[in-house]
Scaffold this motif. Structure first.
Motif, PDB file in Angstrom:
ATOM      1  N   GLY A  45       8.890  34.499  -3.608  1.00  0.00           N
ATOM      2  CA  GLY A  45       7.737  35.278  -3.194  1.00  0.00           C
ATOM      3  C   GLY A  45       7.092  34.792  -1.929  1.00  0.00           C
ATOM      4  O   GLY A  45       6.205  35.455  -1.387  1.00  0.00           O
ATOM      5  N   SER A  85       7.167  32.999   2.148  1.00  0.00           N
ATOM      6  CA  SER A  85       7.582  33.476   3.465  1.00  0.00           C
ATOM      7  C   SER A  85       8.015  32.325   4.360  1.00  0.00           C
ATOM      8  O   SER A  85       7.560  31.191   4.199  1.00  0.00           O
ATOM      9  CB  SER A  85       6.421  34.214   4.151  1.00  0.00           C
ATOM     10  OG  SER A  85       6.011  35.349   3.428  1.00  0.00           O
ATOM     11  N   ARG A  87      11.884  43.557   3.284  1.00  0.00           N
ATOM     12  CA  ARG A  87      11.398  42.187   3.081  1.00  0.00           C
ATOM     13  C   ARG A  87      11.484  41.350   4.350  1.00  0.00           C
ATOM     14  O   ARG A  87      10.651  40.468   4.566  1.00  0.00           O
ATOM     15  CB  ARG A  87      12.188  41.504   1.961  1.00  0.00           C
ATOM     16  CG  ARG A  87      12.100  42.202   0.628  1.00  0.00           C
ATOM     17  CD  ARG A  87      12.743  41.366  -0.478  1.00  0.00           C
ATOM     18  NE  ARG A  87      14.151  41.106  -0.255  1.00  0.00           N
ATOM     19  CZ  ARG A  87      14.679  39.887  -0.125  1.00  0.00           C
ATOM     20  NH1 ARG A  87      13.911  38.814  -0.168  1.00  0.00           N
ATOM     21  NH2 ARG A  87      15.981  39.741   0.065  1.00  0.00           N
ATOM     22  N   ASP A 133       9.926  37.558   4.196  1.00  0.00           N
ATOM     23  CA  ASP A 133       8.850  37.714   3.213  1.00  0.00           C
ATOM     24  C   ASP A 133       9.442  38.034   1.842  1.00  0.00           C
ATOM     25  O   ASP A 133      10.591  38.438   1.729  1.00  0.00           O
ATOM     26  CB  ASP A 133       7.886  38.825   3.644  1.00  0.00           C
ATOM     27  CG  ASP A 133       7.143  38.501   4.918  1.00  0.00           C
ATOM     28  OD1 ASP A 133       6.960  39.416   5.747  1.00  0.00           O
ATOM     29  OD2 ASP A 133       6.737  37.347   5.088  1.00  0.00           O
ATOM     30  N   SER A 134       8.619  37.856   0.825  1.00  0.00           N
ATOM     31  CA  SER A 134       9.041  38.152  -0.552  1.00  0.00           C
ATOM     32  C   SER A 134      10.382  37.495  -0.855  1.00  0.00           C
ATOM     33  O   SER A 134      11.292  38.134  -1.405  1.00  0.00           O
ATOM     34  CB  SER A 134       9.126  39.665  -0.765  1.00  0.00           C
ATOM     35  OG  SER A 134       7.886  40.283  -0.513  1.00  0.00           O
ATOM     36  N   LYS A 153      13.511  35.467  -2.271  1.00  0.00           N
ATOM     37  CA  LYS A 153      14.131  35.361  -3.581  1.00  0.00           C
ATOM     38  C   LYS A 153      15.092  34.179  -3.575  1.00  0.00           C
ATOM     39  O   LYS A 153      15.608  33.809  -2.514  1.00  0.00           O
ATOM     40  CB  LYS A 153      14.914  36.633  -3.897  1.00  0.00           C
ATOM     41  CG  LYS A 153      14.098  37.909  -3.849  1.00  0.00           C
ATOM     42  CD  LYS A 153      14.986  39.122  -4.076  1.00  0.00           C
ATOM     43  CE  LYS A 153      14.191  40.423  -4.015  1.00  0.00           C
ATOM     44  NZ  LYS A 153      15.068  41.600  -4.225  1.00  0.00           N
TER      45      LYS A 153
END
Length: 123
Positions: free
Chosen positions: A15, A17, A67, A84-85, A87
């Motif tokens: 989650g 960055s 993302r 971003d976001s 995983k």
């Protein structure tokens, strides 16, 4: 000899960055399309994104669309990849590469490559 240098990798939580940078050494990065690729351990290299020389056209792999954001500042001779976001499956060594355009970018047939920067996504 064109040289590309990546930076900005590191450890991020799911989650989170990171922002990667790709700097051209001894050449004008603004004349080239820049692709971003990644390779995870035991996996084949994967195309992530490509940005045209003027920055007007961007391309993304489906796995990162929405993302990741690619951008460039030609005055600073730098291309960025905003992650971003994040995983855990984004964990990989990320490379930037230069060529004249983004045509067929996903195939990774770029002339010049950087050494890569490690991105690790883990809690």
């Amino acid at each position: 000899q064109l040289e590309l240098v990546e930076s900005g990798g590191g450890l991020a939580q799911p989650g989170g960055s990171l922002r990667l940078s790709c700097v051209g050494s001894d050449f004008n990065l603004g004349d080239r399309a820049i692709g971003w690729f990644r390779q995870a351990p035991g996996k084949e290299r994967e195309g992530v994104s490509c940005i045209s020389p003027g920055g007007t056209t961007t391309n993304y792999a489906d796995s990162v669309k929405g993302r990741f954001t690619v951008s460039r500042n030609n005055a600073k001779n730098t291309v960025y990849l905003q992650l971003d976001s994040l995983k855990p499956e984004d964990t990989a060594v990320y490379y930037c590469a230069a060529d004249w355009n983004c045509g067929g970018w996903i195939l990774g047939l770029f002339d010049y490559w950087g050494q890569g920067t490690q991105v690790t996504v883990s809690s």
